[in-house]
Design a protein around this motif. Structure first.
Motif, mmCIF file in Angstrom:
data_model
loop_
_atom_site.group_PDB
_atom_site.id
_atom_site.type_symbol
_atom_site.label_atom_id
_atom_site.label_comp_id
_atom_site.label_asym_id
_atom_site.label_seq_id
_atom_site.Cartn_x
_atom_site.Cartn_y
_atom_site.Cartn_z
ATOM 1 N N LYS A 23 -27.375 76.571 26.218
ATOM 2 C CA LYS A 23 -26.461 77.270 27.180
ATOM 3 C C LYS A 23 -25.234 77.777 26.924
ATOM 4 N N PRO A 24 -24.376 78.691 26.902
ATOM 5 C CA PRO A 24 -23.341 78.663 26.398
ATOM 6 C C PRO A 24 -22.249 77.408 27.397
ATOM 7 N N VAL A 25 -22.536 76.924 28.457
ATOM 8 C CA VAL A 25 -21.625 76.242 28.777
ATOM 9 C C VAL A 25 -22.055 74.875 28.468
ATOM 10 N N TRP B 286 -16.347 55.253 19.090
ATOM 11 C CA TRP B 286 -16.125 56.191 19.080
ATOM 12 C C TRP B 286 -16.000 57.948 17.284
ATOM 13 N N GLY B 287 -16.848 58.292 16.830
ATOM 14 C CA GLY B 287 -17.527 58.814 15.650
ATOM 15 C C GLY B 287 -15.756 60.292 15.850
ATOM 16 N N GLN B 288 -16.208 61.188 15.173
ATOM 17 C CA GLN B 288 -15.120 61.801 14.607
ATOM 18 C C GLN B 288 -15.919 63.277 15.666
ATOM 19 N N GLY B 289 -16.859 63.315 15.846
ATOM 20 C CA GLY B 289 -17.431 64.808 16.876
ATOM 21 C C GLY B 289 -17.802 65.155 15.935
ATOM 22 N N ALA B 290 -19.206 66.273 16.348
ATOM 23 C CA ALA B 290 -20.119 67.240 16.152
ATOM 24 C C ALA B 290 -19.469 68.289 16.659
ATOM 25 N N GLN B 291 -18.886 69.999 16.446
ATOM 26 C CA GLN B 291 -18.623 70.943 17.290
ATOM 27 C C GLN B 291 -20.111 72.135 17.268
ATOM 28 N N VAL B 292 -20.601 72.062 18.913
ATOM 29 C CA VAL B 292 -21.372 73.413 19.144
ATOM 30 C C VAL B 292 -21.025 73.857 20.027
ATOM 31 N N THR B 293 -21.250 75.428 19.034
ATOM 32 C CA THR B 293 -20.602 75.926 20.060
ATOM 33 C C THR B 293 -22.097 77.332 20.178
ATOM 34 N N VAL B 294 -22.044 77.365 21.721
ATOM 35 C CA VAL B 294 -23.022 78.511 21.924
ATOM 36 C C VAL B 294 -22.811 79.560 22.397
ATOM 37 N N PHE C 20 -21.718 61.943 24.446
ATOM 38 C CA PHE C 20 -21.139 62.444 25.143
ATOM 39 C C PHE C 20 -20.355 63.801 25.046
ATOM 40 N N ARG C 21 -19.607 64.846 25.502
ATOM 41 C CA ARG C 21 -19.596 65.600 25.223
ATOM 42 C C ARG C 21 -18.291 66.077 25.993
ATOM 43 N N ARG C 22 -17.378 67.343 25.136
ATOM 44 C CA ARG C 22 -15.673 67.726 25.495
ATOM 45 C C ARG C 22 -15.809 69.175 25.443
ATOM 46 N N ALA C 23 -15.696 70.231 26.253
ATOM 47 C CA ALA C 23 -15.788 71.213 26.448
ATOM 48 C C ALA C 23 -13.608 71.465 26.477
ATOM 49 N N PRO C 24 -13.912 72.436 25.960
ATOM 50 C CA PRO C 24 -12.379 72.639 25.996
ATOM 51 C C PRO C 24 -12.034 72.845 27.276
ATOM 52 N N GLY C 25 -10.722 72.831 27.446
ATOM 53 C CA GLY C 25 -10.287 72.511 28.757
ATOM 54 C C GLY C 25 -10.553 71.261 29.832
ATOM 55 N N LYS C 26 -11.373 70.134 29.610
ATOM 56 C CA LYS C 26 -11.573 69.488 30.308
ATOM 57 C C LYS C 26 -12.594 68.161 29.996
ATOM 58 N N GLU C 27 -12.984 67.384 30.758
ATOM 59 C CA GLU C 27 -12.646 65.871 30.315
ATOM 60 C C GLU C 27 -14.142 65.703 29.354
ATOM 61 N N ARG C 28 -14.442 63.849 28.652
ATOM 62 C CA ARG C 28 -14.877 64.529 27.960
ATOM 63 C C ARG C 28 -16.227 63.595 29.256
#
Length: 125
Positions: free
Chosen positions: A87-89, A115-123, A37-45
């Motif tokens: 993509k940036p999105v 859930w894990g602690q998460g890994a940041q992906v920035t495009v 799963f992913r959570r973008a800034p300001g959005k739901e998982r």
């Protein structure tokens, strides 16, 4: 104790590829569907991808279909998310989680636990 540890995140440019890994412990890994799963800034998982216990079935969000591939190595209790044509999105924190045992590839976040602690992906564009 259930533990999921994601790795492989980073900063990449649009069009690049990246592969995330998630090492699981605390449960018999081979029994469970695994999901990303992913959570973008300001959005739901949101759901990204899932794979059943033996890798025979997969499920992808429409937004990543054809670009991302989920696969697993049960001998190493690890699930991977290979991401291409980024993509940036796609910028988000990516999480892995345990899904239901021996039971399909759901996209419903409520069917996932540990859930894990998460890994940041920035495009970048």
């Amino acid at each position: 104790q259930v533990q999921l540890v994601e790795s492989g995140g980073g900063l990449v440019q649009a069009g690049d590829s990246l592969t995330l890994s998630c090492i699981a412990s605390g449960r018999p890994f081979i029994v469970y569907t695994m999901g990303w799963f992913r959570r973008a800034p300001g959005k739901e998982r949101e759901f990204v991808a899932a794979i059943d216990w033996n890798g025979g079935n997969t499920n992808y969000a429409d937004s990543v279909k054809g670009r991302f591939t989920i696969f697993r190595d049960n001998s190493k209790s690890t699930v991977f998310l290979q991401m291409g044509s980024l993509k940036p999105v796609d910028t988000a924190v990516y999480y892995c989680a345990y899904g239901p045992p021996y039971s399909g590839v759901p996209s419903d976040v409520n069917q996932y636990t540990g859930w894990g602690q998460g890994a940041q992906v920035t495009v970048s564009s």
